[in-house]
Scaffold this motif. Structure first.
Motif, PDB file in Angstrom:
ATOM      1  N   MET A 106       0.845  -1.195   0.000  1.00 21.92           N
ATOM      2  CA  MET A 106       0.000   0.000   0.000  1.00 21.92           C
ATOM      3  C   MET A 106       0.880   1.244   0.000  1.00 21.92           C
ATOM      4  O   MET A 106       2.081   1.152   0.218  1.00 21.92           O
ATOM      5  N   SER A 107       0.239   2.387  -0.200  1.00 23.57           N
ATOM      6  CA  SER A 107       0.944   3.655  -0.040  1.00 23.57           C
ATOM      7  C   SER A 107       0.924   4.033   1.441  1.00 23.57           C
ATOM      8  O   SER A 107       0.119   3.506   2.220  1.00 23.57           O
ATOM      9  N   ILE A 108       1.792   4.950   1.813  1.00 25.10           N
ATOM     10  CA  ILE A 108       1.809   5.425   3.201  1.00 25.10           C
ATOM     11  C   ILE A 108       0.473   6.045   3.558  1.00 25.10           C
ATOM     12  O   ILE A 108      -0.085   5.762   4.615  1.00 25.10           O
ATOM     13  N   SER A 109      -0.088   6.854   2.661  1.00 29.85           N
ATOM     14  CA  SER A 109      -1.384   7.468   2.957  1.00 29.85           C
ATOM     15  C   SER A 109      -2.480   6.401   3.022  1.00 29.85           C
ATOM     16  O   SER A 109      -3.441   6.537   3.781  1.00 29.85           O
ATOM     17  N   GLY A 110      -2.324   5.324   2.234  1.00 31.93           N
ATOM     18  CA  GLY A 110      -3.289   4.227   2.292  1.00 31.93           C
ATOM     19  C   GLY A 110      -3.279   3.537   3.646  1.00 31.93           C
ATOM     20  O   GLY A 110      -4.329   3.185   4.185  1.00 31.93           O
ATOM     21  N   VAL A 111      -2.086   3.345   4.211  1.00 28.33           N
ATOM     22  CA  VAL A 111      -1.980   2.739   5.544  1.00 28.33           C
ATOM     23  C   VAL A 111      -2.616   3.652   6.575  1.00 28.33           C
ATOM     24  O   VAL A 111      -3.351   3.207   7.453  1.00 28.33           O
ATOM     25  N   ARG A 112      -2.350   4.941   6.444  1.00 24.81           N
ATOM     26  CA  ARG A 112      -2.844   5.916   7.419  1.00 24.81           C
ATOM     27  C   ARG A 112      -4.378   5.883   7.510  1.00 24.81           C
ATOM     28  O   ARG A 112      -4.932   6.082   8.579  1.00 24.81           O
ATOM     29  N   THR A 113      -5.034   5.581   6.387  1.00 23.92           N
ATOM     30  CA  THR A 113      -6.505   5.621   6.375  1.00 23.92           C
ATOM     31  C   THR A 113      -7.145   4.231   6.266  1.00 23.92           C
ATOM     32  O   THR A 113      -8.354   4.120   6.144  1.00 23.92           O
ATOM     33  N   ALA A 114      -6.336   3.185   6.321  1.00 20.67           N
ATOM     34  CA  ALA A 114      -6.837   1.827   6.055  1.00 20.67           C
ATOM     35  C   ALA A 114      -7.686   1.252   7.173  1.00 20.67           C
ATOM     36  O   ALA A 114      -8.520   0.392   6.930  1.00 20.67           O
ATOM     37  N   TYR A 115      -7.475   1.686   8.390  1.00 18.31           N
ATOM     38  CA  TYR A 115      -8.182   1.078   9.518  1.00 18.31           C
ATOM     39  C   TYR A 115      -8.874   2.142  10.345  1.00 18.31           C
ATOM     40  O   TYR A 115      -8.549   3.323  10.265  1.00 18.31           O
ATOM     41  N   GLY A 116      -9.848   1.695  11.115  1.00 15.69           N
ATOM     42  CA  GLY A 116     -10.609   2.609  11.957  1.00 15.69           C
ATOM     43  C   GLY A 116     -10.823   2.029  13.342  1.00 15.69           C
ATOM     44  O   GLY A 116     -10.221   1.015  13.721  1.00 15.69           O
ATOM     45  N   HIS A 117     -11.696   2.678  14.087  1.00 17.56           N
ATOM     46  CA  HIS A 117     -11.962   2.261  15.472  1.00 17.56           C
ATOM     47  C   HIS A 117     -12.452   0.824  15.560  1.00 17.56           C
ATOM     48  O   HIS A 117     -12.066   0.090  16.472  1.00 17.56           O
ATOM     49  N   ARG A 118     -13.304   0.408  14.617  1.00 20.28           N
ATOM     50  CA  ARG A 118     -13.793  -0.976  14.662  1.00 20.28           C
ATOM     51  C   ARG A 118     -12.652  -1.978  14.552  1.00 20.28           C
ATOM     52  O   ARG A 118     -12.654  -3.007  15.219  1.00 20.28           O
ATOM     53  N   ASP A 119     -11.670  -1.654  13.708  1.00 21.77           N
ATOM     54  CA  ASP A 119     -10.518  -2.547  13.548  1.00 21.77           C
ATOM     55  C   ASP A 119      -9.676  -2.565  14.825  1.00 21.77           C
ATOM     56  O   ASP A 119      -9.223  -3.620  15.261  1.00 21.77           O
ATOM     57  N   VAL A 120      -9.487  -1.405  15.422  1.00 23.84           N
ATOM     58  CA  VAL A 120      -8.751  -1.327  16.687  1.00 23.84           C
ATOM     59  C   VAL A 120      -9.498  -2.121  17.754  1.00 23.84           C
ATOM     60  O   VAL A 120      -8.899  -2.897  18.507  1.00 23.84           O
ATOM     61  N   ASP A 121     -10.815  -1.967  17.804  1.00 24.91           N
ATOM     62  CA  ASP A 121     -11.615  -2.714  18.782  1.00 24.91           C
ATOM     63  C   ASP A 121     -11.519  -4.227  18.542  1.00 24.91           C
ATOM     64  O   ASP A 121     -11.482  -5.010  19.497  1.00 24.91           O
ATOM     65  N   SER A 122     -11.445  -4.646  17.281  1.00 30.20           N
ATOM     66  CA  SER A 122     -11.292  -6.066  16.968  1.00 30.20           C
ATOM     67  C   SER A 122      -9.955  -6.600  17.476  1.00 30.20           C
ATOM     68  O   SER A 122      -9.874  -7.726  17.972  1.00 30.20           O
ATOM     69  N   VAL A 123      -8.913  -5.775  17.381  1.00 33.30           N
ATOM     70  CA  VAL A 123      -7.598  -6.177  17.891  1.00 33.30           C
ATOM     71  C   VAL A 123      -7.654  -6.302  19.411  1.00 33.30           C
ATOM     72  O   VAL A 123      -7.123  -7.253  19.985  1.00 33.30           O
ATOM     73  N   VAL A 124      -8.317  -5.349  20.066  1.00 33.15           N
ATOM     74  CA  VAL A 124      -8.470  -5.417  21.529  1.00 33.15           C
ATOM     75  C   VAL A 124      -9.173  -6.717  21.900  1.00 33.15           C
ATOM     76  O   VAL A 124      -8.733  -7.446  22.798  1.00 33.15           O
ATOM     77  N   GLU A 125     -10.247  -7.017  21.201  1.00 38.10           N
ATOM     78  CA  GLU A 125     -11.018  -8.223  21.485  1.00 38.10           C
ATOM     79  C   GLU A 125     -10.196  -9.488  21.254  1.00 38.10           C
ATOM     80  O   GLU A 125     -10.237 -10.431  22.036  1.00 38.10           O
TER      81      GLU A 125
END
Length: 144
Positions: A106-125
């Motif tokens: 991916m591009s750097i800007s693509g990584v920056r915008t690729a994930y959101g709170h739901r993804d972070v919450d999935s990692v926590v879970e």
């Protein structure tokens, strides 16, 4: 090789037989065992596709495409969660955007915008880990 039909052709696409580039390679026996295993996977898949067709459950090509789409969506979700983990959970410093971009294709800007709170919450879970203080803004939330 078995008879050619849509079932065996789809199975061959799903389980391509590996080709050895150098027949003098050290692990020739292992390679032959791998090819044989793939051939058995093709046979089992073709039979499974035939059975599903005979029972009126699904068309072999449409079913394979739908399964591939689901696998792609799952892989994309896994990439988002891994990116979130690399940026939001790794201590003391997160992975760089450049390293993650190169690994994810991916591009750097693509990584920056690729994930959101739901993804972070999935990692926590999944991990029980606690994210760093700063987190990516929620969708629709203005960046600070």
């Amino acid at each position: 090789m078995g008879r050619r039909d849509i079932f065996s052709d789809v199975a061959a696409i799903l389980h391509p037989v590996p080709q050895q580039s150098d027949p003098d390679q050290e692990d020739h026996e292992g390679f032959l065992a791998w090819r044989e295993e793939v051939a058995h996977d093709q046979e089992r898949t073709a039979e499974s596709l035939r059975l599903a067709w005979d029972e009126g459950e699904q068309d072999p090509l449409i079913g394979a495409l739908a399964a591939a789409r689901r696998a792609k969506e799952e892989a994309e979700q896994q990439i988002r969660e891994l990116l979130a983990y690399g940026r939001e959970f790794v201590q003391p410093r997160p992975y760089t955007l450049g390293d993650l971009a190169a690994a994810a294709g991916m591009s750097i800007s693509g990584v920056r915008t690729a994930y959101g709170h739901r993804d972070v919450d999935s990692v926590v879970e999944a991990t029980g880990a606690k994210p760093r203080e700063w987190r990516v803004p929620d969708e629709g939330e203005a960046p600070k």
